[in-house]
Motif scaffolding. Structure first.
Motif, PDB file in Angstrom:
ATOM      1  N   ALA A 163       0.837  -1.211   0.000  1.00 48.76           N
ATOM      2  CA  ALA A 163       0.000   0.000   0.000  1.00 48.76           C
ATOM      3  C   ALA A 163       0.864   1.251   0.000  1.00 48.76           C
ATOM      4  O   ALA A 163       0.561   2.232  -0.694  1.00 48.76           O
ATOM      5  CB  ALA A 163      -0.927  -0.018   1.215  1.00 48.76           C
ATOM      6  N   ALA A 164       1.952   1.237   0.765  1.00 54.00           N
ATOM      7  CA  ALA A 164       2.834   2.405   0.837  1.00 54.00           C
ATOM      8  C   ALA A 164       3.491   2.679  -0.519  1.00 54.00           C
ATOM      9  O   ALA A 164       3.541   3.825  -0.979  1.00 54.00           O
ATOM     10  CB  ALA A 164       3.896   2.179   1.907  1.00 54.00           C
ATOM     11  N   ILE A 165       4.004   1.635  -1.177  1.00 56.89           N
ATOM     12  CA  ILE A 165       4.640   1.812  -2.481  1.00 56.89           C
ATOM     13  C   ILE A 165       3.616   2.230  -3.528  1.00 56.89           C
ATOM     14  O   ILE A 165       3.889   3.088  -4.382  1.00 56.89           O
ATOM     15  CB  ILE A 165       5.355   0.507  -2.906  1.00 56.89           C
ATOM     16  N   ARG A 166       2.430   1.637  -3.482  1.00 51.76           N
ATOM     17  CA  ARG A 166       1.372   2.021  -4.423  1.00 51.76           C
ATOM     18  C   ARG A 166       1.064   3.520  -4.320  1.00 51.76           C
ATOM     19  O   ARG A 166       0.910   4.211  -5.330  1.00 51.76           O
ATOM     20  CB  ARG A 166       0.098   1.228  -4.137  1.00 51.76           C
ATOM     21  N   LYS A 167       0.976   4.006  -3.089  1.00 55.95           N
ATOM     22  CA  LYS A 167       0.640   5.413  -2.878  1.00 55.95           C
ATOM     23  C   LYS A 167       1.729   6.333  -3.403  1.00 55.95           C
ATOM     24  O   LYS A 167       1.448   7.337  -4.070  1.00 55.95           O
ATOM     25  CB  LYS A 167       0.411   5.674  -1.387  1.00 55.95           C
ATOM     26  N   ILE A 168       2.988   5.990  -3.133  1.00 54.70           N
ATOM     27  CA  ILE A 168       4.114   6.830  -3.567  1.00 54.70           C
ATOM     28  C   ILE A 168       4.219   6.864  -5.086  1.00 54.70           C
ATOM     29  O   ILE A 168       4.435   7.919  -5.699  1.00 54.70           O
ATOM     30  CB  ILE A 168       5.436   6.322  -2.965  1.00 54.70           C
ATOM     31  N   LEU A 169       4.038   5.715  -5.725  1.00 59.46           N
ATOM     32  CA  LEU A 169       4.245   5.615  -7.169  1.00 59.46           C
ATOM     33  C   LEU A 169       2.961   5.754  -7.987  1.00 59.46           C
ATOM     34  O   LEU A 169       3.019   5.787  -9.219  1.00 59.46           O
ATOM     35  CB  LEU A 169       4.903   4.265  -7.509  1.00 59.46           C
TER      36      LEU A 169
END
Length: 395
Positions: A163-169
């Motif tokens: 979820a964190a990587i999805r949000k950043i990218l």
């Protein structure tokens, strides 16, 4: 008409030559450099500290090409790469996924994602994990081969990290981030770990060690293949070439502990008495083997045939401080009657009794050759060891 036939014949001959050239090129490229590929695999390690230096665009493209060359189930190629060079995004990745904290100081990260719109249907969909893992290993090996350092930091299956990587990218739900590969030019030198463990191997069915045991027994029994010979009568090698090429392997210590290393400096001859065969070797003070040489009464020198040259290359690029090299190579240790170690895989073995040793004194250097050498040598001055040859065996 004859001219047409001649032209047709020349054209056909040209085609045949081209096919042979291509065939030859393909064959040579598939077999040449095998040792280089193996060494690249064996020396790769995770690198987490990087220089303040960007990774060139052409190298980034090569990394991606290497990744896409990986195999995939049914050739679905269910992958997508997000290349991150922006410092803020790298810092955000480091903060959001602590296992990738080194990203904040890195010039590059490649996020390997599984693209579910390209994945297979049903249970086969999960093959995307294997496919993207193969991609990731290709990138790691390519980075190492290009002089870069890289580390695989896991994202999937942690939903929090995904979820964190999805949000950043800004990744869509159909894109699953498998990992973040952080890449840069290494700051310092990281040593590879020795992960060889025969306990992780079964033959033909789980838990069966029979073939391994038989192989070990057969190799250990190869000590019977060694036949003693008189170096004063039957040593025929060119002494100027004896230590050259891939070098020789020296081993010092006993059954309680020993180390071995590849060396390329030495001399063989007679000293102090007629037919008193001696072997002189040189070991730098900074080498791990040096401490064993300092307290040993005997040491062995080993020659290996062309089929075992990889042993010398490995021993010359790895330190015993960092792992068990004997275990890593699957060598079989034997001992002389004096308790000096040697390996069954050697083709010739010389056992030497320590007779003299001294460390080079720079005050005694009479030419610029040694002065210039040690000005750029980090392992300290060499110690000269002279050993009387008390035993020699060859297969």
């Amino acid at each position: 008409m004859k001219e047409k036939v001649l032209i047709l014949g020349l054209a056909l001959a040209l085609v045949i030559v081209c096919v042979q050239l291509v065939k030859g090129k393909t064959t040579s490229s598939s077999t040449a450099g095998g040792d280089d590929v193996y060494n690249n695999i064996m020396t790769r390690t995770s690198v987490r500290s990087y220089q303040d230096k960007p990774v060139e665009k052409d190298k980034i493209e090569k990394l991606l090409r290497a990744g896409m060359a990986a195999p995939s189930a049914m050739n679905k190629q269910p992958w997508h790469f997000v290349v991150v060079t922006d410092k803020k995004e790298l810092a955000d990745i480091a903060e959001a996924t602590p296992n990738a904290s080194m990203a904040k100081d890195a010039p590059l990260a490649i996020i390997v994602c599984g693209d579910m719109t390209k994945a297979a249907d049903g249970d086969a969909q999960q093959f995307w994990i294997q496919d993207c893992s193969a991609v990731s290993e290709n990138i790691l090996l390519a980075a190492h081969g290009m002089g870069l350092g890289a580390v695989w930091t896991g994202t999937y299956p942690s939903q929090e990290r995904c979820a964190a990587i999805r949000k950043i990218l800004g990744l869509p739900e159909t894109m699953i981030p498998l990992n973040t590969i952080v890449i840069g030019y290494p700051d310092g030198e990281a040593q590879p770990k020795d992960k060889w463990n025969t306990e992780n191997i079964s033959y033909n069915h789980y838990g069966n060690k029979t073939e391994a045991d038989n192989s070990s027994k057969a190799t250990a029994e190869s000590k019977d293949e060694f036949k003693a010979f008189d170096v004063n009568e039957d040593f025929h090698a060119n002494p100027f070439k004896f230590f050259k090429g891939d070098g020789l392997l020296i081993a010092a210590g006993d059954k309680s502990g020993f180390n071995e290393m590849t060396i390329g400096w030495g001399a063989i001859g007679n000293l102090w008495a007629p037919n008193n065969a001696t072997m002189t070797v040189y070991v730098a003070q900074g080498r791990y083997t040096h401490q064993f040489m300092e307290k040993t009464k005997y040491f062995t020198m080993m020659v290996f045939d062309d089929a075992h040259k990889d042993i010398l290359r490995y021993m010359g690029t790895h330190s015993g401080r960092d792992g068990d090299k004997v275990k890593a190579l699957g060598l079989h240790t034997l001992y002389t009657k004096n308790g000096t170690p040697y390996f069954a895989e050697a083709s010739e073995v010389y056992e030497c009794r320590m007779a003299y040793h001294t460390t080079f004194d720079p005050k005694n250097f009479e030419s610029d050759l040694p002065k210039n050498f040690y000005a750029h040598f980090n392992a300290g001055y060499h110690t000269e060891y002279i050993g009387e040859i008390v035993g020699a065996w060859r297969k």
